[in-house]
Design a protein around this motif. Sequence first.
Motif, PDB file in Angstrom:
ATOM      1  N   GLY B 147      25.422   3.342  11.049  1.00  0.00           N
ATOM      2  CA  GLY B 147      24.927   2.107  11.654  1.00  0.00           C
ATOM      3  C   GLY B 147      23.658   2.345  12.451  1.00  0.00           C
ATOM      4  N   ARG B 148      22.701   1.482  12.231  1.00  0.00           N
ATOM      5  CA  ARG B 148      21.416   1.640  12.912  1.00  0.00           C
ATOM      6  C   ARG B 148      21.203   0.474  13.863  1.00  0.00           C
ATOM      7  NH1 ARG B 148      18.195   5.050   9.635  1.00  0.00           N
ATOM      8  NH2 ARG B 148      19.629   6.307   8.416  1.00  0.00           N
ATOM      9  N   ARG B 149      20.190   0.622  14.712  1.00  0.00           N
ATOM     10  CA  ARG B 149      19.815  -0.455  15.648  1.00  0.00           C
ATOM     11  C   ARG B 149      18.799  -1.355  14.965  1.00  0.00           C
ATOM     12  NH1 ARG B 149      16.616   1.164  19.511  1.00  0.00           N
ATOM     13  NH2 ARG B 149      16.968  -0.579  20.921  1.00  0.00           N
ATOM     14  N   ILE B 150      19.153  -2.612  14.864  1.00  0.00           N
ATOM     15  CA  ILE B 150      18.261  -3.547  14.196  1.00  0.00           C
ATOM     16  C   ILE B 150      18.005  -4.745  15.111  1.00  0.00           C
ATOM     17  CG2 ILE B 150      17.943  -5.031  12.174  1.00  0.00           C
ATOM     18  CD1 ILE B 150      19.941  -3.094  10.734  1.00  0.00           C
ATOM     19  N   ALA B 151      16.734  -5.124  15.214  1.00  0.00           N
ATOM     20  CA  ALA B 151      16.371  -6.304  16.008  1.00  0.00           C
ATOM     21  C   ALA B 151      16.209  -7.491  15.073  1.00  0.00           C
ATOM     22  CB  ALA B 151      15.067  -6.059  16.753  1.00  0.00           C
ATOM     23  N   VAL B 152      16.817  -8.595  15.439  1.00  0.00           N
ATOM     24  CA  VAL B 152      16.611  -9.838  14.703  1.00  0.00           C
ATOM     25  C   VAL B 152      15.941 -10.803  15.674  1.00  0.00           C
ATOM     26  CG1 VAL B 152      17.727 -11.776  13.531  1.00  0.00           C
ATOM     27  CG2 VAL B 152      18.591  -9.443  13.196  1.00  0.00           C
ATOM     28  N   VAL B 153      14.774 -11.293  15.297  1.00  0.00           N
ATOM     29  CA  VAL B 153      13.985 -12.120  16.212  1.00  0.00           C
ATOM     30  C   VAL B 153      14.075 -13.576  15.779  1.00  0.00           C
ATOM     31  CG1 VAL B 153      11.766 -12.422  17.340  1.00  0.00           C
ATOM     32  CG2 VAL B 153      12.429 -10.156  16.464  1.00  0.00           C
ATOM     33  N   GLY B 154      14.759 -14.365  16.567  1.00  0.00           N
ATOM     34  CA  GLY B 154      14.955 -15.774  16.237  1.00  0.00           C
ATOM     35  C   GLY B 154      16.394 -15.996  15.814  1.00  0.00           C
ATOM     36  N   SER B 155      17.074 -16.959  16.447  1.00  0.00           N
ATOM     37  CA  SER B 155      18.488 -17.166  16.143  1.00  0.00           C
ATOM     38  C   SER B 155      18.744 -18.474  15.412  1.00  0.00           C
ATOM     39  CB  SER B 155      19.315 -17.099  17.432  1.00  0.00           C
ATOM     40  OG  SER B 155      19.024 -18.215  18.247  1.00  0.00           O
ATOM     41  N   GLY B 156      17.788 -18.879  14.603  1.00  0.00           N
ATOM     42  CA  GLY B 156      17.998 -20.020  13.723  1.00  0.00           C
ATOM     43  C   GLY B 156      18.786 -19.596  12.502  1.00  0.00           C
ATOM     44  N   VAL B 235      13.349  -4.336  11.902  1.00  0.00           N
ATOM     45  CA  VAL B 235      13.202  -5.624  12.588  1.00  0.00           C
ATOM     46  C   VAL B 235      13.197  -6.722  11.531  1.00  0.00           C
ATOM     47  CG1 VAL B 235      11.708  -7.040  14.056  1.00  0.00           C
ATOM     48  CG2 VAL B 235      11.779  -4.555  14.396  1.00  0.00           C
ATOM     49  N   PHE B 236      13.992  -7.752  11.771  1.00  0.00           N
ATOM     50  CA  PHE B 236      13.948  -8.925  10.899  1.00  0.00           C
ATOM     51  C   PHE B 236      13.347 -10.076  11.698  1.00  0.00           C
ATOM     52  CE2 PHE B 236      16.010 -12.780   8.985  1.00  0.00           C
ATOM     53  CZ  PHE B 236      15.357 -12.706   7.749  1.00  0.00           C
ATOM     54  N   VAL B 237      12.195 -10.568  11.250  1.00  0.00           N
ATOM     55  CA  VAL B 237      11.493 -11.633  11.961  1.00  0.00           C
ATOM     56  C   VAL B 237      11.885 -12.974  11.346  1.00  0.00           C
ATOM     57  CG1 VAL B 237       9.247 -12.584  12.626  1.00  0.00           C
ATOM     58  CG2 VAL B 237       9.558 -10.091  12.449  1.00  0.00           C
ATOM     59  N   ALA B 238      12.474 -13.825  12.164  1.00  0.00           N
ATOM     60  CA  ALA B 238      12.931 -15.134  11.685  1.00  0.00           C
ATOM     61  C   ALA B 238      12.568 -16.171  12.740  1.00  0.00           C
ATOM     62  CB  ALA B 238      14.443 -15.104  11.430  1.00  0.00           C
ATOM     63  N   THR B 239      11.276 -16.240  13.028  1.00  0.00           N
ATOM     64  CA  THR B 239      10.823 -17.066  14.144  1.00  0.00           C
ATOM     65  C   THR B 239      10.505 -18.501  13.743  1.00  0.00           C
ATOM     66  OG1 THR B 239       8.664 -16.041  13.817  1.00  0.00           O
ATOM     67  CG2 THR B 239       9.998 -15.201  15.608  1.00  0.00           C
ATOM     68  N   GLY B 240      10.711 -18.806  12.461  1.00  0.00           N
ATOM     69  CA  GLY B 240      10.681 -20.209  12.047  1.00  0.00           C
ATOM     70  C   GLY B 240       9.312 -20.851  11.997  1.00  0.00           C
ATOM     71  N   ALA B 241       9.345 -22.120  11.645  1.00  0.00           N
ATOM     72  CA  ALA B 241       8.114 -22.909  11.581  1.00  0.00           C
ATOM     73  C   ALA B 241       8.159 -23.910  12.713  1.00  0.00           C
ATOM     74  CB  ALA B 241       8.000 -23.613  10.232  1.00  0.00           C
ATOM     75  N   GLY B 242       7.934 -23.405  13.903  1.00  0.00           N
ATOM     76  CA  GLY B 242       8.128 -24.258  15.065  1.00  0.00           C
ATOM     77  C   GLY B 242       6.893 -24.971  15.562  1.00  0.00           C
ATOM     78  N   THR B 426       4.290  -6.402   5.119  1.00  0.00           N
ATOM     79  CA  THR B 426       3.406  -5.277   4.809  1.00  0.00           C
ATOM     80  C   THR B 426       3.493  -4.176   5.869  1.00  0.00           C
ATOM     81  OG1 THR B 426       1.623  -6.530   5.851  1.00  0.00           O
ATOM     82  CG2 THR B 426       1.771  -6.638   3.446  1.00  0.00           C
ATOM     83  N   VAL B 427       4.305  -4.378   6.904  1.00  0.00           N
ATOM     84  CA  VAL B 427       4.512  -3.338   7.912  1.00  0.00           C
ATOM     85  C   VAL B 427       5.862  -2.674   7.647  1.00  0.00           C
ATOM     86  CG1 VAL B 427       4.665  -2.839  10.387  1.00  0.00           C
ATOM     87  CG2 VAL B 427       3.281  -4.766   9.591  1.00  0.00           C
ATOM     88  N   PRO B 428       5.880  -1.333   7.543  1.00  0.00           N
ATOM     89  CA  PRO B 428       7.146  -0.663   7.252  1.00  0.00           C
ATOM     90  C   PRO B 428       8.226  -1.019   8.267  1.00  0.00           C
ATOM     91  CG  PRO B 428       5.314   0.901   7.224  1.00  0.00           C
ATOM     92  CD  PRO B 428       4.769  -0.399   7.718  1.00  0.00           C
ATOM     93  N   TRP B 429       9.426  -1.253   7.792  1.00  0.00           N
ATOM     94  CA  TRP B 429      10.616  -1.533   8.595  1.00  0.00           C
ATOM     95  C   TRP B 429      10.556  -2.876   9.309  1.00  0.00           C
ATOM     96  CZ3 TRP B 429      13.931   1.235   6.399  1.00  0.00           C
ATOM     97  CH2 TRP B 429      13.545   2.484   5.904  1.00  0.00           C
ATOM     98  N   ILE B 430       9.567  -3.691   8.977  1.00  0.00           N
ATOM     99  CA  ILE B 430       9.576  -5.068   9.476  1.00  0.00           C
ATOM    100  C   ILE B 430       9.773  -6.000   8.291  1.00  0.00           C
ATOM    101  CG2 ILE B 430       8.284  -6.895  10.635  1.00  0.00           C
ATOM    102  CD1 ILE B 430       7.243  -4.938  12.518  1.00  0.00           C
ATOM    103  N   TYR B 431      10.800  -6.815   8.401  1.00  0.00           N
ATOM    104  CA  TYR B 431      11.180  -7.756   7.352  1.00  0.00           C
ATOM    105  C   TYR B 431      11.063  -9.163   7.913  1.00  0.00           C
ATOM    106  CZ  TYR B 431      13.216  -3.466   5.486  1.00  0.00           C
ATOM    107  OH  TYR B 431      13.389  -2.180   5.041  1.00  0.00           O
ATOM    108  N   ALA B 432      10.996 -10.129   7.054  1.00  0.00           N
ATOM    109  CA  ALA B 432      10.915 -11.505   7.544  1.00  0.00           C
ATOM    110  C   ALA B 432      11.560 -12.437   6.541  1.00  0.00           C
ATOM    111  CB  ALA B 432       9.464 -11.909   7.793  1.00  0.00           C
ATOM    112  N   GLY B 433      12.005 -13.571   7.026  1.00  0.00           N
ATOM    113  CA  GLY B 433      12.599 -14.559   6.128  1.00  0.00           C
ATOM    114  C   GLY B 433      12.770 -15.892   6.821  1.00  0.00           C
ATOM    115  N   GLY B 434      13.020 -16.904   6.026  1.00  0.00           N
ATOM    116  CA  GLY B 434      13.124 -18.265   6.555  1.00  0.00           C
ATOM    117  C   GLY B 434      11.736 -18.888   6.641  1.00  0.00           C
ATOM    118  N   ASP B 435      11.620 -19.901   7.489  1.00  0.00           N
ATOM    119  CA  ASP B 435      10.380 -20.669   7.538  1.00  0.00           C
ATOM    120  C   ASP B 435       9.158 -19.847   7.934  1.00  0.00           C
ATOM    121  OD1 ASP B 435      11.894 -22.812   6.820  1.00  0.00           O
ATOM    122  OD2 ASP B 435      11.551 -23.982   8.648  1.00  0.00           O
TER     123      ASP B 435
END
Lengths: 282, 469
Positions: B147-156, B235-242, B426-435
Amino acid sequence: MYRVVEARPLADRVHALVIEAPHVARNAKAGQFLIIRKEPGGERIPLTVSAVDDDRVRVIFMTVGATTHQLAELQPGDTILDVAGPLGRPSEIPSGETCVVVGGGVGIASCPILARTLREAGNRVIGILGARTAELLILEDEMRTACDELYLATDDGTKGRHGFAADVLKEVIESVQVDSVWIIGPAIMMKVTSEVTRTAGIRTWVSLNPIMVDGTGMCGSCRVIVNGEVRFACVDGPEFDAHGVDFDHLMQRQRFYFEEERHALEHHHATRCGCSGEERHG
Amino acid sequence: MRLNTTTRPGAGVRERNGMAERPVEERIRDFEEVDTGMTPGEAMEEAARCLQCKKPACINGCPVGIDIPGFIAEIAEGRFSEARSRILEANLLPAICGRVCPQESQCEGACVLAGKERAINIGALERFAADNGVAELGEERPVSLAGRRIAVVGSGPAGLTAAAELARRGHKITLFESLHEPGGVLVYGIPEFRLPKAIVSTEIERVLALGVELRTNTLVGNAVPVDDLMTFDAVFVATGAGLPVFMGIPGEETNGVYSANEFLTRVNLMRADCFPEAGTPVKRGSRVVVTGAGNVAMDAARVARRLGARVILVYRRREEDFPARCAEVRHAREEGVEFVTCAAPVRIHGTPSVTGVECVRMEMCELDASGRPEPRAIEGSSFIIDADCVIQAIGTSPNPLLVRLLSGAATGRKGNLVVDEDGRTTVPWIYAGGDIATGAATVILAMGAGKRAASVIDSDLASRPEGEI
C-alpha cells in the motif's frame, strides 16, 4: 474544528482572534486571506491574514453584520468549525525598493505582516496609519517595529496628524523617492488615497474585499473590474493595481445584500445576544 | 425526507415504469425530492421485464461497469439487499447514480428493449436497490503490504470514486477538499430536490469508512504546497470544472447577476433558502431570467421557482436543442418555468441593480458542427424581458488553480489537464480525471474516470519498486 487561543477587543467594535490552524499558519503569506465558518449553517466570511505565529493565525475584524457579531462573542478555548486558507495570491514583494504601506481603519490589520515581509526582503518601509479617531489606530506598536518610519493620522486630530492618510502619503511621495505603495482599508479610502499616487505614476496595490462565497474561484461573487477586465478577487487577487480598479463598481457590489445583512443582524440580536438590536448597522 | 415509497403522496404522475413524482403544487413549496422512487412491487415488476441477455449491452453502456442484469435479477426475486451488494461491488455511490445519471443515454440507451417496447428503468431500479437494500460492503480485499500513500485532490464524483477504489486496493488515501464539506458538485451544485444531501453524506461515509483520510478546508496549492503534494507516491487530480463562464455582455457586473454556480452554492451548500437562520443570503428575485438550457440551467430555474420567483429561461436555440435531460425540462415546465427560445441576451439593463435583460431573436440557419441549426441574430429584433435577477447557466470551465501550479503538465484548449486514456497526465505519478480532464460533463463519466484511473494507478505503482520516485 479550530481552537481559539486568544480573543480580545482592540477598539470599539474591532476584535482580534488568534486561531490554531496549522495548515493556514504554516503556508500563509502577506496579502492572503482565509475563510471562516463559525458553526453549522454559518456564513463563510473572508478575513485577511493579520499575523502568523507557528501554528496560529490572527485575524482582525469589525463587527458589522450578524456573523462578525457572533465571532466577537468567541472566547479563548472556543472552537470555530471551519477555517480554510490561505486563499488568494500573496503580495508581490520587491527588493531594494522604498515602499509605503498605508492602512486605513480595520484595514490596518494586514499591514504589519506586509511591512515585515517587505523589510525582510530588503526594502525600506514607510508606514502610514489612518483612522477616524485615536482609539481606532490599532497595531501601532507592531507597525513601529515593522517599519523604518511610521506616520499616523486621524480624521478628528486626536492622534498624529489631523487629516487623512492620503494627506500624509502626498507629503511622503513629495519628499522621498517611493517605488511601490500598498493601500489597505475601506473601499472609499483606497479609492481616494490611490489618487495620490496616480499622477506620480507610482506602482500602487490595493487589497480588495468584495463579497465572497467559496473563495476558490468557483462562484464569481467577488468579481471586480480592473483595467476594464473582470477579475475574481479570490483567485486573481485580492491585491490589484490600484489605478485600474473600478472602485465605484466594487462599492456598488459590496452594498448588494445591505437589506439582508440588516435583517440578519436584527435576527441575531433578537435570538442570540438578547440585546435590543438597536446598534446601528455599520 | 421521504426515501421509502411505500406511502405515496397525493395523486402522483406515473412515468413509464411507475416511478412516482410529488404533485407540482406540493413540491414547488419545498426542497424535498420530486421523484419518490418505486414501491417494492413496482420494482419487482419492472425487474421481471429484464430479458437477462447473455451478452448484456447495458453493462457496456455503464461507465463504471455495474453488473446490471445481476442486480436486476436479485430485485426480481425480492432480494433487495443482495441487489444492493451487487451494485456496490462496482459502484460505491448507487443512491447518487440512481438519481442523477443520464441513464437514457447510457445503460438504458443500450438496453435491447429500448427499440422495441420500453427500456428497463435501470436508473429507478438502481435507486430502489440503493435505498431499500441494507447491505454494506462485504469483506474487503486484505490491506496490501505494498500500500502506498496517494493524494486525491477534490472530493467530487471523480475524487470520491478514485479514493474508494484505491483504498479498497489497500492504499493509504488522503482526500483533499477545499470547501467545508466533501462532495463537490454533489453538494454545491445539484439541488436537494434532485439529490438529497443526506443521501450524499451517507454514500460519502461509506467511502470514508474504507479508511480514506478526508481533509476539508484544504485548498491544495495554497494550504498544501505542490512540493508537499509531490511527496505522495501518486496524485489523482479531480478538481472539476468549477470556474463559471459568463456571457461577456454589457451590464453583466450589475447587482443581481449571478453565475449558476454562485446561486446554487448559496442555496444548496449554504442553505440560503433558510436565511436568516442560515447565515448566507440570496436575492430571491420576483422575476428571474435564467440563460442557458442545460441541466444546471434547469436546476437554477427550479430553485428560483421554489424561492418564489417567476422564472423565464432564455435559450438561443429551439426547445428540441435543449442540452438538458428530457425529464429535467419536463419537471421545470411543470413547475412553471417559462421558456423563451430562439433568443439570445445581448445586454443587461439597470443601475445599480438589474431591471431587465435585452435579447435578440435568433433564426435557425444551416446545420453547424454539432448537427444543430446554427442560430443567427435577426437584426432589429431586440426586446427586453423585465427581471430583477439574472442567473447565467451557460457552462463552467476547468478549475485553473492547481493546474497552473503543476509545472510540466500539458493543458488543453479549455484549460483542462491533458491525460491519456488511462488518466495519466504528462507529469509522472500525477493522474487526473473527471471534469478537470474532460471539461464539464456528467457525474457518472467522472466516476468512470476515477475508477479507471484508480486501477491504472494501482498497477503502475505495483510495477514501481518501493521508494523509487
